[in-house]
Design an enzyme around this catalytic site. Structure first.
Site, PDB file in Angstrom:
ATOM      1  N   LYS A 262     -10.494  15.705   5.982  1.00 29.22           N
ATOM      2  CA  LYS A 262     -11.591  15.246   5.292  1.00 29.22           C
ATOM      3  C   LYS A 262     -12.733  14.451   5.946  1.00 29.22           C
ATOM      4  CE  LYS A 262     -12.915  11.801   2.332  1.00 29.22           C
ATOM      5  NZ  LYS A 262     -12.688  10.951   1.436  1.00 29.22           N
TER       6      LYS A 262
ATOM      7  N   ARG B 296       0.981  -1.192  -0.172  1.00 28.21           N
ATOM      8  CA  ARG B 296       0.164   0.086  -0.246  1.00 28.21           C
ATOM      9  C   ARG B 296       0.740   1.179  -0.073  1.00 28.21           C
ATOM     10  NH1 ARG B 296      -3.198  -3.530   3.580  1.00 28.21           N
ATOM     11  NH2 ARG B 296      -2.472  -2.611   5.500  1.00 28.21           N
TER      12      ARG B 296
ATOM     13  N   LYS C 277     -16.389  19.354  -1.261  1.00 25.30           N
ATOM     14  CA  LYS C 277     -16.065  18.277  -2.172  1.00 25.30           C
ATOM     15  C   LYS C 277     -17.431  17.783  -2.483  1.00 25.30           C
ATOM     16  CE  LYS C 277     -13.583  14.166  -2.637  1.00 25.30           C
ATOM     17  NZ  LYS C 277     -12.281  13.430  -2.356  1.00 25.30           N
TER      18      LYS C 277
END
Ligand code: 5MM
Length: 335
Positions: free
Chosen positions: A134, A44, A217
């Site tokens: 976020k 990852r 967003k």
């Protein structure tokens, strides 16, 4: 508070956008499984580090949204990941929600969790170098959904999150995502997206969030992915602009769209048309996950040691989207 406004504007300056690399381990595992690469912490990191050190990062990517695992990892050159991102000229950010869970009272819908202990986690992320955060709320369109309960409770959570984030001197990205799954029309998407965004701003204002220090967003206004309706790109741009013009307060410095399952080219083409027709005061850019990473991931999976080749694929997508964020993209640039 003008410091937050500066951070938001810097992230989105000159057509720059945001790389959403904040897939939780579960989602990242699905992505890696789909290309037959084992989902280990090392793999990852390897894929993400390749993107974060690509040359397009300094010209095109104003911010990177990280996941908890990644923000604490160290690169192959022994750099902390937020430092690697800052040194290349971008801004590190962090996803702070803990995921969308079943909404009690309306079990077919979701509520995003993560408010408990958030103030303490934010302090930790700030120390690790995060400048923005976020949180994503998700909404499904069906005959009866999204319900008032889901619209109200997700807006409330987004506002409480944003207020805590600004208290900690970071810019909150507010992401209310009306999903494109389903057979709904573009008109339904327009109406529901408008309702969801308006409710978010009601709550943000109630919670005294400085609107100059956030980035919104949202999804674009699209027909559902199982709908028979054929809506033109021009119509998508027109409806998306109309929706945002009517539901977003003018103080908001920037809008960065999610891609939501659109193909890479669709996400670029729609963003470009939105910008070619942008009659609002908002900067309209991108905060893409899949639409920035898909081709790069596919290429990388064929030879995970091919760093340069993978970066070339990623650089192309980032450059195309940065052109689109300025309304300067055209199809022939893809070749
Ligand atoms: C990168 O994917 C994020 C979600 O990850 P989890 O489901 O694992 O929490 C997602 O929030 C993403 O940031 C946005 O939806 C934008 O990504 P897309 O792929 O829609 O552009």
């Amino acid at each position: 508070m003008s410091e937050l406004n500066n951070i938001a504007l810097k992230i989105l300056e000159n057509g720059k956008g945001i790389l959403a690399a904040d897939e939780s381990t579960g989602t990242m595992t699905k992505r890696l499984d789909s290309v037959n690469v084992p989902s280990t912490p090392e793999n990852r990191l390897l894929f993400r580090e390749i993107l974060f050190s690509a040359s397009s990062m300094s010209e095109c990517i104003g911010g990177v949204i990280l996941y908890d695992e990644t923000i604490k990892q160290v690169s192959s050159k022994k750099n902390k990941i937020p430092e690697l991102i800052s040194e290349i000229g971008s801004t590190p950010g962090i996803k702070v929600d803990t995921g969308a869970k079943i909404l009690a009272g309306s079990p077919e819908e979701k509520i995003t969790e993560g408010l408990d202990g958030l103030r303490e986690r934010l302090k930790e992320y700030y120390k690790l170098g995060a400048k923005f955060t976020k949180w994503r709320g998700v909404y499904n369109i069906t005959k009866n959904f999204p319900s008032k309960l889901s619209i109200q409770s997700n807006a409330h959570a987004l506002a409480r999150y944003s207020s805590l984030v600004q208290e900690c001197n970071m810019v909150p990205i507010v992401e209310p995502e009306v999903l494109m799954d389903g057979d709904h029309s573009a008109k339904d998407c327009y109406e529901k997206t408008s309702e969801v965004i308006k409710k978010c701003f009601d709550e943000l204002i109630l919670h005294k969030v400085d609107l100059k220090g956030i980035i919104l967003k949202p999804n674009m206004v699209l027909a559902g992915n199982k709908s028979n309706e054929k809506i033109s790109k021009e119509e998508v741009a027109k409806l998306t602009l109309k929706c945002l013009k009517n539901s977003v307060p003018s103080e908001v410095p920037g809008i960065a769209f999610l891609s939501g399952g659109q193909s890479e080219i669709e996400a670029t083409e729609n963003l470009d048309l939105i910008n070619k027709n942008n009659d609002t005061s908002f900067v309209m850019s991108y905060s893409y996950g899949r639409a920035l990473q898909q081709s790069a991931l596919k290429f990388w999976s064929k030879d995970i040691k091919n760093i340069k080749g993978t970066q070339k694929v990623f650089n192309h997508r980032a450059r195309m989207n940065t052109l689109a964020a300025q309304g300067k993209w055209s199809k022939d640039l893809e070749n």
